[in-house]
Write an enzyme that holds these catalytic residues in place. Sequence first.
Site, PDB file in Angstrom:
ATOM      1  N   SER A 181      40.955 104.271  79.664  1.00  0.00           N
ATOM      2  CA  SER A 181      40.152 105.337  80.465  1.00  0.00           C
ATOM      3  C   SER A 181      41.088 106.759  80.640  1.00  0.00           C
ATOM      4  CB  SER A 181      40.105 104.817  81.939  1.00  0.00           C
ATOM      5  OG  SER A 181      39.623 105.800  82.877  1.00  0.00           O
ATOM      6  N   TYR A 190      43.136 101.454  90.146  1.00  0.00           N
ATOM      7  CA  TYR A 190      42.513 101.432  88.768  1.00  0.00           C
ATOM      8  C   TYR A 190      43.229 101.862  87.884  1.00  0.00           C
ATOM      9  CZ  TYR A 190      38.988 102.263  85.267  1.00  0.00           C
ATOM     10  OH  TYR A 190      38.202 102.123  84.098  1.00  0.00           O
TER      11      TYR A 190
END
Length: 290
Positions: free
Chosen positions: A139, A152
């Site tokens: 990501s 996250y």
Amino acid sequence: MTASPEIQEIAIITGASTGIGAATARELARRGFHVLAGVRRDRDADAIRGPGIEPLILDITSPDHIQALAARVREDPQRRAVRALVNNAAIGVNAPVEVFAIDEWRRLFEVNLFGHIVVTQTLLPALIRSKGRVVNISSVGGKIAGATYGPYASTKFALEAVSDSLRREVAPLGVQVVVVEPGAVRTEMPGRAIATANEIASAMTPEQSQRYGGLVQAITAQTAFYTKSGLPADAAAKVIAKAVTARKPRTRYTIGREAALLPLVRILPDWILDLLFAAALRPHLPEQSK
């Protein structure tokens, strides 16, 4: 590295129920792979099943599911080579470090990191035999972490580190390891992350709500705003398919404008990055928090 419709090779994708995973399964099947698509529920299996796509019930935190995947690969009736493993399964969440319960931290790491490691460990012998490829879906949050992205992003930072180390370990064995770093993509994950953030916010103490309530509202609004302008999942799938099939792949591919800017952003001093993050968030803050 190519796959022929006449002589299919196996590609395995975790987290293929929806979004990027489902789109990648369809794209790789279109390119001639036999895709083992990991899903969590029977209805997801029914939705993704199609020519070249064989759904498997796969919770990557379940040892029984992982062993069943290994048996499926080992006992393939056509003895097809395992060309690629795409580690895509993930949970998205936004929460301030102080308020995210430690058991939830552990669960997040089980899905976003440890599950991928176990799947990779289990399938590496087959990938080494075929000189295949591991593609880890990271990501933009694997390189830089804004407020509430600590849980996250920490899993994605760790996945990036594991990918670098693994790449250097298995390159002499003929296995390539590639990282894909998506930015904003229009999938179901941001919506689920927003719902989770709202649940966490509703459980905060009054003192925590005073400290972080406006911030969480701003982050959820910002997430919704950027998701609307993000790339479709099919566009992301084409990048991942390139990472799977390129004869000489790059070690990293980015998806979207935000991710493409990462190399430039990361050379800035921390204090400038802090100012940029604050400025980007300001339009989404509730009036009482500005």
